[in-house]
Write an enzyme that holds these catalytic residues in place. Structure first.
Site, PDB file in Angstrom:
ATOM      1  N   SER A 131      24.813  28.307  19.989  1.00 42.60           N
ATOM      2  CA  SER A 131      24.447  29.659  20.402  1.00 42.60           C
ATOM      3  C   SER A 131      23.055  30.026  19.911  1.00 42.60           C
ATOM      4  CB  SER A 131      25.456  30.674  19.867  1.00 42.60           C
ATOM      5  OG  SER A 131      25.077  31.961  20.266  1.00 42.60           O
ATOM      6  N   LYS A 185      33.374  29.337  19.785  1.00 39.03           N
ATOM      7  CA  LYS A 185      32.214  29.757  20.581  1.00 39.03           C
ATOM      8  C   LYS A 185      32.650  30.758  21.661  1.00 39.03           C
ATOM      9  CE  LYS A 185      28.014  29.693  22.390  1.00 39.03           C
ATOM     10  NZ  LYS A 185      28.073  29.908  23.794  1.00 39.03           N
ATOM     11  N   HIS A 188      33.190  34.017  20.006  1.00 34.07           N
ATOM     12  CA  HIS A 188      31.852  34.555  19.743  1.00 34.07           C
ATOM     13  C   HIS A 188      31.326  35.276  20.992  1.00 34.07           C
ATOM     14  CE1 HIS A 188      27.551  34.150  20.527  1.00 34.07           C
ATOM     15  NE2 HIS A 188      27.354  34.408  19.249  1.00 34.07           N
ATOM     16  N   ASN A 189      31.425  34.634  22.142  1.00 33.71           N
ATOM     17  CA  ASN A 189      30.911  35.246  23.366  1.00 33.71           C
ATOM     18  C   ASN A 189      31.693  36.512  23.720  1.00 33.71           C
ATOM     19  OD1 ASN A 189      29.411  32.906  23.365  1.00 33.71           O
ATOM     20  ND2 ASN A 189      29.572  32.594  25.553  1.00 33.71           N
ATOM     21  N   GLU A 192      30.490  39.176  21.570  1.00 39.28           N
ATOM     22  CA  GLU A 192      29.174  39.568  22.080  1.00 39.28           C
ATOM     23  C   GLU A 192      29.341  40.600  23.224  1.00 39.28           C
ATOM     24  OE1 GLU A 192      26.707  36.116  22.959  1.00 39.28           O
ATOM     25  OE2 GLU A 192      26.033  37.107  24.780  1.00 39.28           O
TER      26      GLU A 192
END
Ligand SMILES: *[C@@H]1O[C@H](CO)[C@@H](O)[C@H](O)[C@H]1NC(C)=O
Ligand SMILES: *[C@@H]1O[C@H](CO)[C@@H](O)[C@H](O)[C@H]1NC(C)=O
Ligand SMILES: *[C@@H]1O[C@H](CO)[C@@H](O)[C@H](O)[C@H]1NC(C)=O
Ligand SMILES: *[C@@H]1O[C@H](CO)[C@@H](O)[C@H](O)[C@H]1NC(C)=O
Ligand SMILES: *[C@@H]1O[C@H](CO)[C@@H](O)[C@H](O)[C@H]1NC(C)=O
Length: 485
Positions: A131, A185, A188-189, A192
């Protein structure tokens, strides 16, 4: 074929790949590169990589021959079948203990499957989240590797060297087995998505309820960037709001309010539904993008559906602005609490041993959600590895308590003003739901028993004993007990 000089191999020379190679080169590693369009390899060596230690290869065989053992081959190609294709191309040229690393935006299910498959061939597989975009790849990304645990010692030094640093610690650590890296990940997105939506809602309240100009909001965000909210996304939002179009008007006023998405937020929500974890804020953030995309329908409805009759009046403007900041902070805490609830549940489901403090550290720098706040999360899970919920950590407990009156005011002001704040509101409802010992689900269970004889547990009997009530007095079960609601 050439000598085995390479410390690391990378396939896929799009911008992310090129930048990661240059980053590794800066840290003293000799990288061998390959691209399916072979002319791209020479173009890279003649231009971006001119004067570096980077070595080109014109076939997969040459690529593998030029790597020292155990070979470390990373793929930065389009997620999906291209990854499987390259695995097949590499396998015949690799030997026991060699590692294939997928750094694309792969679905964690694919990484789970590929780990098993590559291990069945006597090799090791790593699926890693990368990232931070092109800039991150060049100067320090956040790296979230998972897969074959035995691969970690062979890639640790190179990964941690090139990763972003936060207080001198690398934003990269081993995440867990199988698809764990790509799962983290994905979350995480999703987070976000939530962080971005929260910032949009704060902007909307400042603009539409407090009546602030874009210049004012830009300086408010710059101020917030010096508080607990210190983060990349707050910082870029301050810059975005200050940006003027060529005619001198705020650039943001010229940008159509119709959001796009690539689907990782949706994956996070799908996984939260599969695992029965109420990740409500990310879900609302995904829905908010979908509602925004219905632009023409909203424009048509805007002239037909009425909002509140009277305008809501804020009291002291500075105090109101502070309330919006508190709402953003408290909602963000709830969102991360929900994200960590999902990680914990997924870890159980897939038997991953997730390193929760390390995950906070991986997100602390390099990536889009990087923020000061993640250091507090890391501390929370370091102090208490079995912490049930982030909201129960002393630091966050006090932070939310301190923020809650402003948070409630901001949400109430939005309701009175008719300004949508789905993420602020769902966070507050989640907080209130989580801290409520008795929810109205007793009525729900009664309804299910009434129409479907689904039975209920009693407050005055041990859990696990099930009861049915003859609700109507007409005898028999009300409807078929095969009706499941
Ligand atoms: C090869 O390089 C191009 C960039 O020129 C990139 O778009 C492509 O994804 C690369 N593909 C592979 C499989 O190496
Ligand atoms: C936000 O804070 C960081 C330091 O934490 C600083 O580097 C950056 O310049 C700040 N950005 C703005 C727009 O104030
Ligand atoms: C991963 O697999 C599970 C189980 O088959 C499925 O429910 C889930 O939707 C998949 N996730 C994604 C992102 O494809
Ligand atoms: C439900 O209650 C009615 C009235 O008391 C009674 O006649 C009936 O037998 C009961 N039905 C069952 C299934 O217990
Ligand atoms: C009513 O439903 C319960 C639960 O499904 C079942 O155990 C019971 O046998 C049913 N009674 C009648 C009379 O059908």
């Amino acid at each position: 074929m050439g000598e085995a000089v390479g410390d690391f191999g990378l396939i896929g020379l799009a911008v992310m790949g090129q930048n990661l190679v240059l980053n590794m080169n800066d840290h003293g590693f000799t990288v061998v590169v390959f691209n399916r369009t072979v002319s791209k390899v020479d173009a890279f060596l003649d231009n971006e990589a001119k004067g570096t230690q980077v070595v080109g290869a014109h076939s997969i065989a040459e690529f593998c021959a030029k790597l020292k053992r155990p070979r470390r081959c990373m793929l930065l190609v389009k997620a999906g079948s291209a990854v499987d294709d390259f695995i097949e191309l590499l396998l015949p040229h690799l030997e026991q203990g060699d590692v294939i690393i997928d750094g694309g935006n792969s679905n964690y299910n694919d990484s789970e499957r590929r780990t098993k498959y590559v291990e069945s061939k006597g090799l090791l597989f790593v699926g890693t989240g990368v990232s931070g975009g092109e800039e991150g790849a060049r100067y320090g990304p956040s790296l979230m590797p998972g897969g074959s645990a035995a691969a970690w010692p062979t890639i640790q030094s190179i990964f941690q060297s090139v990763a972003a640093k936060s207080d001198d610690e690398p934003c990269c650590d081993w995440v867990g087995d199988g698809g764990a890296g790509h799962y983290v990940k994905m979350v995480h997105n999703g987070i976000e998505y939530g962080d971005m939506q929260l910032i949009c809602e704060a902007y909307s309240l400042l603009k539409n309820v407090a009546g602030c100009s874009h210049e004012e909001i830009a300086s408010i965000f710059a101020e917030w960037n010096k508080t607990e909210l210190d983060s990349y996304l707050i910082e870029i939002t301050a810059n975005i709001l200050a940006h003027k179009d060529e005619d001198g008007s705020p650039m943001v006023d010229k940008i159509l309010d119709k959001a796009g998405q690539k689907g990782t937020g949706k994956w996070t929500v799908e996984s939260s539904l599969d695992n029965a974890v109420p990740v409500t804020l990310i879900a609302e953030a995904v829905f908010a993008r979908q509602l925004s995309a219905m632009k023409d329908e909203r424009v048509a409805a805007s002239s037909q559906l009425a909002g509140p009759k009277a305008a809501y009046k804020i009291g002291n403007k500075d105090e109101y602005i502070e309330s919006v900041r508190q709402a953003l902070y408290a909602s963000k805490i709830c969102s991360y609490a929900q994200g960590y609830m999902l990680l914990r549940e997924a870890a159980k489901e897939y038997s991953w041993k997730l390193n929760l403090p390390a995950i906070a550290l991986m997100w602390r720098g390099g990536c889009i959600i990087r923020s000061k706040f993640l250091a507090n999360i890391r501390d929370a899970f370091t102090n208490k590895p079995d912490l049930l919920n982030l909201l129960l950590d002393d630091f966050f407990k006090q932070a939310v308590d301190k923020a809650q009156s402003g948070w409630r005011e901001a949400v109430a002001s939005a309701a009175y003003s008719g300004v949508p704040v789905p993420a602020f509101s769902t966070a507050l409802s989640f907080y209130d739901g989580y801290r409520t010992a008795v929810l109205p689900a007793n009525i729900l269970q009664a309804q299910r028993d009434y129409f479907g004889a689904h039975m209920y547990e009693r407050t005055d009997k041990p859990r696990g004993e099930w009861f049915h009530t003859n609700w109507t007095g007409t005898g028999g079960n009300i409807t078929s007990s095969t009706y499941n609601a």
